[in-house]
Motif scaffolding. Structure first.
Motif, PDB file in Angstrom:
ATOM      1  N   ASP A  33       6.488   1.779   5.094  1.00 39.28           N
ATOM      2  CA  ASP A  33       5.072   2.117   5.277  1.00 39.28           C
ATOM      3  C   ASP A  33       4.446   2.717   4.027  1.00 39.28           C
ATOM      4  OD1 ASP A  33       5.043   1.239   7.919  1.00 39.28           O
ATOM      5  OD2 ASP A  33       5.721   3.181   8.673  1.00 39.28           O
ATOM      6  N   VAL A  34       5.113   2.571   2.882  1.00 37.88           N
ATOM      7  CA  VAL A  34       4.636   3.135   1.618  1.00 37.88           C
ATOM      8  C   VAL A  34       4.056   2.022   0.753  1.00 37.88           C
ATOM      9  CG1 VAL A  34       5.338   4.306  -0.508  1.00 37.88           C
ATOM     10  CG2 VAL A  34       6.308   5.008   1.684  1.00 37.88           C
ATOM     11  N   ASP A  51      -5.110  15.447   4.040  1.00 37.61           N
ATOM     12  CA  ASP A  51      -4.602  16.445   4.980  1.00 37.61           C
ATOM     13  C   ASP A  51      -3.233  16.125   5.565  1.00 37.61           C
ATOM     14  OD1 ASP A  51      -6.833  18.084   4.648  1.00 37.61           O
ATOM     15  OD2 ASP A  51      -7.942  17.046   6.234  1.00 37.61           O
ATOM     16  N   THR A  52      -2.859  14.846   5.622  1.00 42.40           N
ATOM     17  CA  THR A  52      -1.628  14.487   6.324  1.00 42.40           C
ATOM     18  C   THR A  52      -0.537  13.901   5.442  1.00 42.40           C
ATOM     19  OG1 THR A  52      -2.488  12.296   6.879  1.00 42.40           O
ATOM     20  CG2 THR A  52      -2.894  14.077   8.467  1.00 42.40           C
ATOM     21  N   THR A  53      -0.775  13.784   4.133  1.00 45.96           N
ATOM     22  CA  THR A  53       0.244  13.164   3.282  1.00 45.96           C
ATOM     23  C   THR A  53       0.183  13.667   1.842  1.00 45.96           C
ATOM     24  OG1 THR A  53       1.206  11.059   2.572  1.00 45.96           O
ATOM     25  CG2 THR A  53      -1.183  11.167   2.629  1.00 45.96           C
ATOM     26  N   ARG A 105       0.694   3.671   3.569  1.00 47.58           N
ATOM     27  CA  ARG A 105      -0.343   2.675   3.854  1.00 47.58           C
ATOM     28  C   ARG A 105      -1.490   3.348   4.611  1.00 47.58           C
ATOM     29  NH1 ARG A 105       2.338  -0.405   7.261  1.00 47.58           N
ATOM     30  NH2 ARG A 105       3.370  -1.577   5.606  1.00 47.58           N
ATOM     31  N   GLY A 106      -2.720   2.981   4.271  1.00 45.90           N
ATOM     32  CA  GLY A 106      -3.890   3.464   5.003  1.00 45.90           C
ATOM     33  C   GLY A 106      -4.558   4.696   4.435  1.00 45.90           C
ATOM     34  N   SER A 120     -12.048   0.331  -0.707  1.00 43.89           N
ATOM     35  CA  SER A 120     -11.483  -0.358   0.449  1.00 43.89           C
ATOM     36  C   SER A 120      -9.962  -0.257   0.393  1.00 43.89           C
ATOM     37  CB  SER A 120     -11.888  -1.831   0.449  1.00 43.89           C
ATOM     38  OG  SER A 120     -13.281  -1.945   0.565  1.00 43.89           O
ATOM     39  N   ASN A 121      -9.346  -0.170   1.556  1.00 43.26           N
ATOM     40  CA  ASN A 121      -7.890  -0.120   1.654  1.00 43.26           C
ATOM     41  C   ASN A 121      -7.286  -1.501   1.701  1.00 43.26           C
ATOM     42  OD1 ASN A 121      -6.980   2.515   1.503  1.00 43.26           O
ATOM     43  ND2 ASN A 121      -7.295   2.915   3.666  1.00 43.26           N
ATOM     44  N   ASP A 122      -6.003  -1.575   1.380  1.00 40.81           N
ATOM     45  CA  ASP A 122      -5.198  -2.785   1.518  1.00 40.81           C
ATOM     46  C   ASP A 122      -5.736  -3.969   0.717  1.00 40.81           C
ATOM     47  OD1 ASP A 122      -3.325  -1.528   3.222  1.00 40.81           O
ATOM     48  OD2 ASP A 122      -4.695  -1.792   4.904  1.00 40.81           O
ATOM     49  N   VAL A 123      -6.323  -3.707  -0.443  1.00 40.25           N
ATOM     50  CA  VAL A 123      -6.753  -4.763  -1.347  1.00 40.25           C
ATOM     51  C   VAL A 123      -5.619  -4.990  -2.340  1.00 40.25           C
ATOM     52  CG1 VAL A 123      -8.470  -5.496  -3.043  1.00 40.25           C
ATOM     53  CG2 VAL A 123      -9.172  -4.093  -1.083  1.00 40.25           C
ATOM     54  N   TRP A 124      -5.093  -6.207  -2.334  1.00 38.15           N
ATOM     55  CA  TRP A 124      -3.950  -6.539  -3.175  1.00 38.15           C
ATOM     56  C   TRP A 124      -4.394  -7.185  -4.482  1.00 38.15           C
ATOM     57  CZ3 TRP A 124       1.428  -6.354  -1.897  1.00 38.15           C
ATOM     58  CH2 TRP A 124       1.695  -5.781  -0.655  1.00 38.15           C
ATOM     59  N   VAL A 125      -3.577  -7.007  -5.501  1.00 41.88           N
ATOM     60  CA  VAL A 125      -3.782  -7.687  -6.772  1.00 41.88           C
ATOM     61  C   VAL A 125      -2.486  -8.369  -7.146  1.00 41.88           C
ATOM     62  CG1 VAL A 125      -3.180  -5.722  -8.244  1.00 41.88           C
ATOM     63  CG2 VAL A 125      -4.695  -7.478  -9.113  1.00 41.88           C
TER      64      VAL A 125
END
Length: 125
Positions: A33-34, A51-53, A105-106, A120-125
Motif C-alpha cells: 500500500d506504499v 495527521d495519519t501517516t 497510497r491516497g 490529483s492522486n494516483d497519477v502515474w508517470v
C-alpha cells in the motif's frame, strides 16, 4: 507513460523527464500500500500536516529544505528525511530540486491544507 511492471527496472531520470510541473507528485511504483512518487520542487509549498501517516523525502538531485515551526532541515542529493505524522511542515527549494516521496497510497500532497497546489492522486508517470 505506462507504469513499469513490477520486477522490471525503471529509470528515475526517464521518469523525471516525463514530469513538467512543479509540486505535482507522480507515482512511479507501488509496494503493497506504499507509493513511490517523483516530484519536482521549486519555490515554496504550503504549511500542512499529514495527521495519519509519516512521509519520506529522498533528494535525487538538487537541494531542498523541510521547515518545521521550530527548525529547518536542509537535504542534498542522496539525503532523506522522514517527517512524522501530525507534524506541521513546509517544503521549499530555491532552485529546482528532484525528490522521491515514499508514502501510503491516497495521501494528499497538501495534507490538511487545500490550495491551488493540491495535486490529483494516483497519477502515474
Amino acid at each position: 507513460m505506462p507504469p513499469t511492471p513490477k520486477g522490471e527496472k525503471l529509470s528515475l531520470a526517464v521518469k523525471l523527464a516525463g514530469i513538467d510541473e512543479h509540486w505535482s507528485p507522480r507515482v512511479i511504483a507501488e509496494m503493497n500500500d506504499v507509493q513511490f512518487k517523483l516530484v519536482k520542487l521549486h519555490g515554496e509549498f504550503v504549511w500542512h500536516t499529514h495527521d495519519t501517516t509519516d512521509e519520506t523525502f529522498l533528494v535525487v538531485r538538487g537541494e531542498m529544505q523541510v521547515a518545521y515551526r521550530d527548525h529547518e532541515v536542509t537535504l542534498r542529493e542522496g539525503e532523506m528525511v522522514v517527517i512524522p505524522r501530525g507534524v506541521e511542515h513546509i517544503t521549499r527549494a530555491a532552485d529546482e530540486c528532484h525528490a522521491l516521496i515514499i508514502e501510503p497510497r491516497g495521501v494528499v500532497n497538501t495534507g490538511n491544507a487545500r490550495s491551488d497546489l493540491t495535486a490529483s492522486n494516483d497519477v502515474w508517470v
